[in-house]
Design a protein around this motif. Structure first.
Motif, PDB file in Angstrom:
ATOM      1  N   GLY A  36      67.343 -29.684 -71.074  1.00  0.00           N
ATOM      2  CA  GLY A  36      66.162 -29.300 -71.829  1.00  0.00           C
ATOM      3  C   GLY A  36      64.966 -29.284 -70.905  1.00  0.00           C
ATOM      4  N   TYR A  37      64.114 -28.261 -71.045  1.00  0.00           N
ATOM      5  CA  TYR A  37      62.965 -28.105 -70.158  1.00  0.00           C
ATOM      6  C   TYR A  37      61.683 -28.008 -70.985  1.00  0.00           C
ATOM      7  CZ  TYR A  37      66.567 -26.521 -66.829  1.00  0.00           C
ATOM      8  OH  TYR A  37      67.674 -26.429 -66.037  1.00  0.00           O
ATOM      9  N   LEU A  38      60.639 -28.535 -70.458  1.00  0.00           N
ATOM     10  CA  LEU A  38      59.286 -28.290 -70.975  1.00  0.00           C
ATOM     11  C   LEU A  38      58.481 -27.780 -69.793  1.00  0.00           C
ATOM     12  CD1 LEU A  38      57.506 -28.441 -73.480  1.00  0.00           C
ATOM     13  CD2 LEU A  38      56.778 -30.725 -72.740  1.00  0.00           C
ATOM     14  N   LEU A  39      58.040 -26.510 -69.902  1.00  0.00           N
ATOM     15  CA  LEU A  39      57.455 -25.815 -68.756  1.00  0.00           C
ATOM     16  C   LEU A  39      56.065 -25.283 -69.089  1.00  0.00           C
ATOM     17  CD1 LEU A  39      60.595 -23.665 -67.820  1.00  0.00           C
ATOM     18  CD2 LEU A  39      59.930 -25.847 -66.805  1.00  0.00           C
ATOM     19  N   VAL A  40      55.203 -25.324 -68.097  1.00  0.00           N
ATOM     20  CA  VAL A  40      53.883 -24.683 -68.187  1.00  0.00           C
ATOM     21  C   VAL A  40      53.824 -23.620 -67.109  1.00  0.00           C
ATOM     22  CG1 VAL A  40      51.388 -24.969 -68.016  1.00  0.00           C
ATOM     23  CG2 VAL A  40      52.783 -26.766 -69.079  1.00  0.00           C
ATOM     24  N   ASN A  41      53.470 -22.401 -67.510  1.00  0.00           N
ATOM     25  CA  ASN A  41      53.439 -21.260 -66.594  1.00  0.00           C
ATOM     26  C   ASN A  41      52.030 -20.685 -66.592  1.00  0.00           C
ATOM     27  OD1 ASN A  41      53.735 -18.806 -65.265  1.00  0.00           O
ATOM     28  ND2 ASN A  41      55.663 -18.301 -66.228  1.00  0.00           N
ATOM     29  N   TYR A  42      51.426 -20.615 -65.419  1.00  0.00           N
ATOM     30  CA  TYR A  42      50.115 -19.966 -65.292  1.00  0.00           C
ATOM     31  C   TYR A  42      50.328 -18.591 -64.682  1.00  0.00           C
ATOM     32  CZ  TYR A  42      45.334 -18.894 -63.977  1.00  0.00           C
ATOM     33  OH  TYR A  42      44.111 -18.283 -63.846  1.00  0.00           O
ATOM     34  N   GLN A  43      49.941 -17.544 -65.427  1.00  0.00           N
ATOM     35  CA  GLN A  43      50.132 -16.169 -64.964  1.00  0.00           C
ATOM     36  C   GLN A  43      48.821 -15.570 -64.480  1.00  0.00           C
ATOM     37  OE1 GLN A  43      52.087 -14.028 -68.172  1.00  0.00           O
ATOM     38  NE2 GLN A  43      54.103 -14.620 -67.384  1.00  0.00           N
ATOM     39  N   PHE A  44      48.926 -14.838 -63.375  1.00  0.00           N
ATOM     40  CA  PHE A  44      47.727 -14.208 -62.783  1.00  0.00           C
ATOM     41  C   PHE A  44      47.393 -12.910 -63.491  1.00  0.00           C
ATOM     42  CE2 PHE A  44      49.862 -16.710 -59.496  1.00  0.00           C
ATOM     43  CZ  PHE A  44      48.832 -17.560 -59.119  1.00  0.00           C
ATOM     44  N   GLU A  83      50.694   1.953 -72.926  1.00  0.00           N
ATOM     45  CA  GLU A  83      51.259   0.968 -72.028  1.00  0.00           C
ATOM     46  C   GLU A  83      52.130   1.579 -70.941  1.00  0.00           C
ATOM     47  OE1 GLU A  83      51.989  -3.052 -74.408  1.00  0.00           O
ATOM     48  OE2 GLU A  83      52.969  -1.326 -75.287  1.00  0.00           O
ATOM     49  N   LYS A  84      52.044   1.001 -69.775  1.00  0.00           N
ATOM     50  CA  LYS A  84      52.949   1.301 -68.683  1.00  0.00           C
ATOM     51  C   LYS A  84      53.662   0.009 -68.305  1.00  0.00           C
ATOM     52  CE  LYS A  84      49.923   4.941 -66.863  1.00  0.00           C
ATOM     53  NZ  LYS A  84      49.148   5.423 -65.690  1.00  0.00           N
ATOM     54  N   LEU A  85      54.679   0.136 -67.482  1.00  0.00           N
ATOM     55  CA  LEU A  85      55.361  -1.047 -66.997  1.00  0.00           C
ATOM     56  C   LEU A  85      54.377  -1.896 -66.209  1.00  0.00           C
ATOM     57  CD1 LEU A  85      58.132  -2.502 -66.630  1.00  0.00           C
ATOM     58  CD2 LEU A  85      58.312  -1.290 -64.459  1.00  0.00           C
ATOM     59  N   THR A  86      54.195  -3.146 -66.626  1.00  0.00           N
ATOM     60  CA  THR A  86      53.262  -4.042 -65.950  1.00  0.00           C
ATOM     61  C   THR A  86      54.019  -5.259 -65.419  1.00  0.00           C
ATOM     62  OG1 THR A  86      52.721  -5.192 -68.019  1.00  0.00           O
ATOM     63  CG2 THR A  86      51.332  -3.331 -67.394  1.00  0.00           C
ATOM     64  N   ALA A  87      53.488  -5.825 -64.352  1.00  0.00           N
ATOM     65  CA  ALA A  87      54.098  -7.001 -63.739  1.00  0.00           C
ATOM     66  C   ALA A  87      53.052  -8.105 -63.640  1.00  0.00           C
ATOM     67  CB  ALA A  87      54.639  -6.659 -62.351  1.00  0.00           C
ATOM     68  N   LYS A  88      53.429  -9.294 -64.074  1.00  0.00           N
ATOM     69  CA  LYS A  88      52.554 -10.456 -63.989  1.00  0.00           C
ATOM     70  C   LYS A  88      53.291 -11.572 -63.261  1.00  0.00           C
ATOM     71  CE  LYS A  88      49.909  -9.548 -68.227  1.00  0.00           C
ATOM     72  NZ  LYS A  88      49.499 -10.088 -69.552  1.00  0.00           N
ATOM     73  N   PHE A  89      52.642 -12.070 -62.203  1.00  0.00           N
ATOM     74  CA  PHE A  89      53.213 -13.169 -61.446  1.00  0.00           C
ATOM     75  C   PHE A  89      52.649 -14.492 -61.967  1.00  0.00           C
ATOM     76  CE2 PHE A  89      53.527  -9.489 -58.718  1.00  0.00           C
ATOM     77  CZ  PHE A  89      54.812  -9.599 -58.205  1.00  0.00           C
ATOM     78  N   GLY A  90      53.420 -15.546 -61.776  1.00  0.00           N
ATOM     79  CA  GLY A  90      52.963 -16.826 -62.285  1.00  0.00           C
ATOM     80  C   GLY A  90      53.498 -17.997 -61.479  1.00  0.00           C
ATOM     81  N   LEU A  91      52.897 -19.159 -61.725  1.00  0.00           N
ATOM     82  CA  LEU A  91      53.335 -20.423 -61.141  1.00  0.00           C
ATOM     83  C   LEU A  91      53.853 -21.318 -62.262  1.00  0.00           C
ATOM     84  CD1 LEU A  91      50.378 -21.130 -58.669  1.00  0.00           C
ATOM     85  CD2 LEU A  91      52.607 -20.125 -58.140  1.00  0.00           C
ATOM     86  N   ILE A  92      54.951 -22.013 -61.997  1.00  0.00           N
ATOM     87  CA  ILE A  92      55.602 -22.850 -63.009  1.00  0.00           C
ATOM     88  C   ILE A  92      55.549 -24.308 -62.577  1.00  0.00           C
ATOM     89  CG2 ILE A  92      57.776 -23.348 -64.194  1.00  0.00           C
ATOM     90  CD1 ILE A  92      58.619 -20.468 -63.640  1.00  0.00           C
ATOM     91  N   LEU A  93      55.284 -25.179 -63.535  1.00  0.00           N
ATOM     92  CA  LEU A  93      55.407 -26.612 -63.315  1.00  0.00           C
ATOM     93  C   LEU A  93      55.854 -27.238 -64.628  1.00  0.00           C
ATOM     94  CD1 LEU A  93      55.104 -28.924 -61.304  1.00  0.00           C
ATOM     95  CD2 LEU A  93      52.779 -29.266 -62.158  1.00  0.00           C
ATOM     96  N   SER A 148      57.256 -17.197 -61.163  1.00  0.00           N
ATOM     97  CA  SER A 148      57.794 -16.317 -62.197  1.00  0.00           C
ATOM     98  C   SER A 148      57.275 -14.894 -62.022  1.00  0.00           C
ATOM     99  CB  SER A 148      57.419 -16.828 -63.591  1.00  0.00           C
ATOM    100  OG  SER A 148      56.028 -16.683 -63.818  1.00  0.00           O
ATOM    101  N   LEU A 149      58.014 -13.966 -62.623  1.00  0.00           N
ATOM    102  CA  LEU A 149      57.612 -12.569 -62.686  1.00  0.00           C
ATOM    103  C   LEU A 149      57.957 -12.063 -64.078  1.00  0.00           C
ATOM    104  CD1 LEU A 149      56.735  -9.806 -61.512  1.00  0.00           C
ATOM    105  CD2 LEU A 149      59.110  -9.502 -60.747  1.00  0.00           C
ATOM    106  N   LEU A 150      56.952 -11.563 -64.814  1.00  0.00           N
ATOM    107  CA  LEU A 150      57.161 -11.004 -66.148  1.00  0.00           C
ATOM    108  C   LEU A 150      56.910  -9.507 -66.102  1.00  0.00           C
ATOM    109  CD1 LEU A 150      57.659 -11.237 -69.199  1.00  0.00           C
ATOM    110  CD2 LEU A 150      55.206 -11.712 -69.479  1.00  0.00           C
ATOM    111  N   LEU A 151      57.939  -8.712 -66.438  1.00  0.00           N
ATOM    112  CA  LEU A 151      57.819  -7.262 -66.538  1.00  0.00           C
ATOM    113  C   LEU A 151      57.725  -6.899 -68.014  1.00  0.00           C
ATOM    114  CD1 LEU A 151      60.548  -6.178 -63.959  1.00  0.00           C
ATOM    115  CD2 LEU A 151      58.085  -6.458 -63.567  1.00  0.00           C
ATOM    116  N   THR A 152      56.617  -6.250 -68.409  1.00  0.00           N
ATOM    117  CA  THR A 152      56.420  -5.850 -69.794  1.00  0.00           C
ATOM    118  C   THR A 152      56.908  -4.422 -69.979  1.00  0.00           C
ATOM    119  OG1 THR A 152      54.498  -7.303 -70.002  1.00  0.00           O
ATOM    120  CG2 THR A 152      54.754  -5.588 -71.657  1.00  0.00           C
ATOM    121  N   ILE A 153      57.782  -4.206 -70.953  1.00  0.00           N
ATOM    122  CA  ILE A 153      58.385  -2.901 -71.191  1.00  0.00           C
ATOM    123  C   ILE A 153      57.363  -1.976 -71.845  1.00  0.00           C
ATOM    124  CG2 ILE A 153      60.210  -1.688 -72.457  1.00  0.00           C
ATOM    125  CD1 ILE A 153      61.884  -4.245 -72.160  1.00  0.00           C
ATOM    126  N   PRO A 154      57.195  -0.742 -71.333  1.00  0.00           N
ATOM    127  CA  PRO A 154      56.187   0.178 -71.889  1.00  0.00           C
ATOM    128  C   PRO A 154      56.449   0.503 -73.357  1.00  0.00           C
ATOM    129  CG  PRO A 154      57.016   0.968 -69.774  1.00  0.00           C
ATOM    130  CD  PRO A 154      57.888  -0.167 -70.179  1.00  0.00           C
TER     131      PRO A 154
END
Length: 413
Positions: free
Chosen positions: A405-413, A221-231, A256-262
């Motif tokens: 309180g939130y209920l969220l749906v996130n679609y990540q590319f 694994e390397k550091l990866t970035a995933k972008f997403g849309l939230i609603l 959103s932006l998710l960075l995965t730790i290597p």
């Protein structure tokens, strides 16, 4: 709404606890003591530090065999996603403390005899190996012996205000490359004690001897970035004096932006959200001095925010259904924030109605603490999230806590 939110969190955490016990069993092999290579499966932990033992499964239906450095000559992972190779070697490990504050004054290295699983970084006439405990150690195997490359730092004086390096690794490399015309002393002097630099110079040597060179196919694994849309949606309550406020609901769009730790098997990450948040709170309060003198107060607060959230994320299982939890903080800026408060002051039979705000001004920056739990399914992330923030009060003694309180749906590319 509150009850539904907390039930959703409890359900998600229960699923996470069930899946947490699952292992990450991948295709691999072991090298037996007679040097026979046997295929099978290994419980892969994406090791940051070299393992002292592994769990090996001859087939997926067999029980795990615990194998240590004295049980086998090596092992490897040959999965589509991860590829790594380790060999068992008896070595002299340099053990001088290298953390600041613990350094010694002796420039000479100290060694202990160890048998270790060493990670193969480059293979050929010279094989470069790596071992990680509290720091990275690099070893060279020349076909006869395995020797650690030395780069020891130490204090120069008793005041501990100056550090020097025993960079013996450069002389070691010169001795190893002495008969190689493609690498000269100047090339070696430029080599810093970093993994990429040492791999580069050893690989250059091995590639000059193509009959022995074995390209290493390593995948991890390397550091990866995933972008997403939230609603999603939110339900918020305001705590201010003893005012009885109605809850406020809002639609939450964002990105959103998710960075995965290597080297965490995709379990550890840092998640950033930038979202729109709004509320409208209406509430009433009676300030009563007597039956003949009292004030009925009607409060209305209207806010629209741009909120940035930063959360540490832990994913419990690397399966098609991935439960996760988030823990972090938020900071929001109000581009619209208004108060409209009406006072009906009654004294005996006379009532005076006027509009005057309780706060002279409202604080536009809001900070909060976040906790969330959710499920990841392919590109989708479904999350229930709770937040407690400090609201908009500019008066230290008066709190305006907002619980959401939130209920969220996130679609990540």
């Amino acid at each position: 709404m509150k009850k539904t939110f907390f039930l959703a969190v409890l359900s998600i955490l229960s699923t996470a606890q069930f899946l947490y016990a699952q292992k990450n069993i991948l295709k691999g092999y072991i090298i037996k003591l007679n040097n026979d290579t046997v295929k099978g499966y290994i419980d892969y932990k994406n090791w940051n530090k070299n393992p002292v033992s592994i769990h090996y499964y001859p087939t997926l239906n067999d029980k795990a065999q615990s194998l240590d450095v004295k049980s086998i000559n090596g092992f490897g992972i040959t999965d589509d996603k991860y590829v790594e190779s380790y060999v068992s070697k008896a070595v002299k490990l340099e053990t001088s403390p290298q953390q600041l504050g613990k350094l010694g004054f002796d420039k000479e290295p100290s060694f202990e005899d160890k048998v270790l699983f060493l990670h193969i970084l480059n293979e050929g006439d010279l094989t470069l190996l790596k071992y990680v405990d509290d720091r990275s150690h690099f070893f060279i195997y020349d076909g006869n012996k395995t020797e650690e490359l030395i780069n020891k730092r130490y204090y120069v004086n008793e005041s501990k205000n100056q550090i020097a390096y025993n960079s013996a690794y450069k002389e070691q490399l010169k001795d190893l490359f002495i008969n190689n015309k493609d690498i000269n002393e100047n090339d070696i002097e430029k080599v810093s004690f970093f993994e990429s630099e040492i791999i580069r110079i050893v690989q250059k040597y091995n590639q000059s001897r193509p009959n022995s060179y074995k390209p290493i196919s390593t995948k991890n694994e390397k550091l990866t970035a995933k972008f997403g849309l939230i609603l999603g949606g939110s339900y918020s309550t305001l705590s201010f004096r003893d005012v009885d406020f109605k809850g406020s609901t809002s639609i939450i769009p964002g990105v959103s932006l998710l960075l995965t730790i290597p080297r965490s098997s995709e379990k550890l990450g840092i998640n950033f959200d930038l979202a729109y948040r709004s509320f409208k709170f209406d509430g009433t309060y009676q300030d009563k001095q007597s039956d003949f003198q009292y004030s009925n107060q009607t409060y209305a607060f209207d806010g629209k925010y741009l909120k940035l959230s930063a959360m540490f994320r832990y994913t419990f299982a690397n399966t098609s259904l991935k439960p996760f939890i988030n823990l972090g903080v938020s900071s929001a800026y109000a581009f619209k924030l208004e108060e409209n408060t009406i006072f009906e002051d009654t004294f005996h039979s006379t009532t005076t109605v006027n509009q005057r705000n309780f706060f002279d001004e409202l604080r536009k920056f809001d900070q909060g603490a976040l906790f969330g739990a959710g499920l990841a399914i392919k590109h989708f992330r479904i999350e229930a999230r709770g937040e407690i923030s400090n609201g908009f009060s500019t008066i230290t003694a008066i709190k305006t806590g907002i619980t959401s309180g939130y209920l969220l749906v996130n679609y990540q590319f």
